[in-house]
Design an enzyme around this catalytic site. Sequence first.
Site, PDB file in Angstrom:
ATOM      1  CE  LYS A  22      -3.346   2.453   3.039  1.00  0.00           C
ATOM      2  NZ  LYS A  22      -4.223   2.379   3.984  1.00  0.00           N
ATOM      3  CD  GLU A  64       9.377  -6.123   7.148  1.00  0.00           C
ATOM      4  OE1 GLU A  64       9.181  -4.970   6.550  1.00  0.00           O
ATOM      5  OE2 GLU A  64       9.210  -6.370   8.352  1.00  0.00           O
ATOM      6  N   GLY A  71      -4.935  -1.879   5.015  1.00  0.00           N
ATOM      7  CA  GLY A  71      -3.956  -3.000   4.684  1.00  0.00           C
ATOM      8  C   GLY A  71      -4.621  -4.412   4.981  1.00  0.00           C
ATOM      9  NE  ARG A  72      -6.869  -3.672  11.001  1.00  0.00           N
ATOM     10  CZ  ARG A  72      -5.844  -2.664  11.001  1.00  0.00           C
ATOM     11  NH1 ARG A  72      -4.815  -2.411  10.339  1.00  0.00           N
ATOM     12  NH2 ARG A  72      -6.291  -1.791  11.993  1.00  0.00           N
ATOM     13  CD  GLU A 104      -1.856  -4.512  11.251  1.00  0.00           C
ATOM     14  OE1 GLU A 104      -0.730  -4.646  11.567  1.00  0.00           O
ATOM     15  OE2 GLU A 104      -2.634  -4.379  10.407  1.00  0.00           O
ATOM     16  CG  HIS A 132      -5.031 -35.716  16.128  1.00  0.00           C
ATOM     17  ND1 HIS A 132      -5.135 -36.906  16.616  1.00  0.00           N
ATOM     18  CD2 HIS A 132      -5.704 -35.673  15.229  1.00  0.00           C
ATOM     19  CE1 HIS A 132      -6.185 -37.567  16.066  1.00  0.00           C
ATOM     20  NE2 HIS A 132      -6.431 -36.831  15.172  1.00  0.00           N
ATOM     21  CE  LYS A 164       5.885  -1.156  10.140  1.00  0.00           C
ATOM     22  NZ  LYS A 164       4.920  -0.513   9.181  1.00  0.00           N
TER      23      LYS A 164
HETATM   24  O1  F6P Z   1       3.107  -2.967   9.821  1.00  0.00           O
HETATM   25  C1  F6P Z   1       1.863  -3.233   9.637  1.00  0.00           C
HETATM   26  C2  F6P Z   1       1.358  -2.948   8.233  1.00  0.00           C
HETATM   27  O2  F6P Z   1       1.107  -1.529   8.102  1.00  0.00           O
HETATM   28  C3  F6P Z   1       0.144  -3.447   8.053  1.00  0.00           C
HETATM   29  O3  F6P Z   1      -1.055  -2.667   8.524  1.00  0.00           O
HETATM   30  C4  F6P Z   1       0.120  -3.642   6.472  1.00  0.00           C
HETATM   31  O4  F6P Z   1      -0.850  -4.510   5.999  1.00  0.00           O
HETATM   32  C5  F6P Z   1       1.453  -3.963   6.448  1.00  0.00           C
HETATM   33  O5  F6P Z   1       2.336  -3.343   7.233  1.00  0.00           O
HETATM   34  C6  F6P Z   1       2.090  -4.058   5.059  1.00  0.00           C
HETATM   35  O6  F6P Z   1       1.760  -2.375   4.499  1.00  0.00           O
HETATM   36  P1  F6P Z   1       2.183  -2.083   2.986  1.00  0.00           P
HETATM   37  O7  F6P Z   1       1.110  -2.844   2.473  1.00  0.00           O
HETATM   38  O8  F6P Z   1       2.232  -0.575   3.085  1.00  0.00           O
HETATM   39  O9  F6P Z   1       3.753  -2.599   2.553  1.00  0.00           O
END
Ligand code: F6P
Length: 551
Positions: free
Chosen positions: A216, A222, A277-278, A363, A394, A516
């Site tokens: 987003k 990452e 995002g979620r 979240e 199990h 972060k």
């Molecule tokens: O660190 C949490 C977050 O902001 C989530 O809410 C989101 O889904 C994820 O990181 C990834 O964010 P982006 O889509 O901006 O890379």
Amino acid sequence: MSASFSQSTELQSWKTLQDLYDSGAKNLSVKEEFAKDPKRFEKFSRTLTNHDGSKILFDFSKNIVNEDIFNALIKLAKEAKVEQLRDAMFAGEKINFTEDRAVYHVALRNQSNKPMSVDGHDVTAEVNSVLAHVKEFSEQVRSGEWKGYTGKAITDIVNIGIGGSDLGPVMVTEALKAYSKRDLHVHFVSNIDGTHIAEELRACDPETTLFLVASKTFTTAETTTNANSAKQWFLEKAKDESHITKHFVALSTNAEEVSKFGIDTKNMFGFENWVGGRYSVWSSIGLSVALYIGYDNFVDFLKGAEAVDHHFTTTPLEENIPAIGGLLSVWYNNFFGAQTHLVAPFDQYMHRFPAYLQQLSMESNGKSVNRANDFVTYSTGSILFGEPATNSQHSFFQLVHQGTKLIPADFILAAQSHNPIEGNLHQRMLASNFFAQAEALMVGKSKETVEKEGTPANLVNHKIFLGNRPTTSILAQKITPAALGALIAYYEHVTFTEGAVWNINSFDQWGVELGKVLAKAIGKELDSKAEVSTHDASTNGLINQFKDWSA
Ligand code: F6P
């Protein structure tokens, strides 16, 4: 829309629920309630009808409720103004007030094209234009018309993203594998651990691999690091940067960062910042889903969610399935002191569903400050966990049956299997476990029964099951794209209802920021060989040991 109260405990119905709990509900025997009321199942189960006429049955009757409790819970939703907040969300109001944003993922599944506006601007046309792009692109890739730089069709899709830009696509592509194009392989790279990308790329050939960089913000460390590594891997073979156009697309709201990365914004699938995002699997973040199961199935997935939106916005609270689910969760969380919530799909394809729900629920509702900016005086979001059954039976079900904690659970099953092998034997066994687990958790096994079985005295207590452990059984006809869309939307609105009752903002996520920021600073310290002494003794000790061992 702000609430007229600060702490939810101030609400009259909250006090009523506390009185009900203290005066007997805490010992209410669900088994006895069934014996007293032959209509209990009908009274406390609800059926959802999807856009295609298919149905999902939600059986709430094995929960620790009676009519008084149920009515008080409905009253709680009314007093907490769940309906008003819901209407504000569907009207595009900026209910995510800490980020000054609307919460409008529901506009992404507005397949009936009703006007839906944010800031007085109807967003329907934009949503449809992105969908048209998704359709065109997914059809080109699936048909082999979209060619890689050496003229070969795409065989592998690699989605690079994390959190909401990963969990939804992974879960949905797995859950709907039965609808997939089997010669198109999807891979997901999320972890910054180099192993993730390295292992996924082992199976891929740069000539036939398409990368979807899903972020987003397009600033998530990452994802940008993994995307750069993917670019390098690609260019090692392709050499020429101009070939990137055919092999990298971006799913993002941030055109500037996308073009800085080197992806042509023609190959960008956008969405707006009113998509959290979620909640983004419904947006272009779902491109991997459309590529994997085809655009028509993707639309069916959207329509399933839209059917639940329609139900949630038009059904009185007493009949409103996600509202009931959310209120039961509050009942256990705040009156029984339950800390957790188990979701166990009796469906192997849905094996990532609990992981997906963890972000959605935790979240959203892992918050301590309410919408009046006060620290809450009561417990909020549950610790959601789960694994597919029967595997989980199990492993951790021992604790659910006989442990000291109350763990409300949802069990999910589809009547029809996508793989009815051995004359449907597997499905019958799966289903028998689905029914048996909920029954066992409720009825338990008394001391008397254990003794009657001739159990040696020293084992009697070990074999007792106290029972009265609440479950909600969710029975779908089949896990189709529409049914899955409906199930996700059900949990979204359950989460919404909980958050509204707790009077918290379910739509921000400030809690992910601190780690972060610290990681960024420590990252710089790891770049140098010098011993670190800027942290507490434990952190210094660990960093310095790491430096020594990784040198
Ligand atoms: O660190 C949490 C977050 O902001 C989530 O809410 C989101 O889904 C994820 O990181 C990834 O964010 P982006 O889509 O901006 O890379």
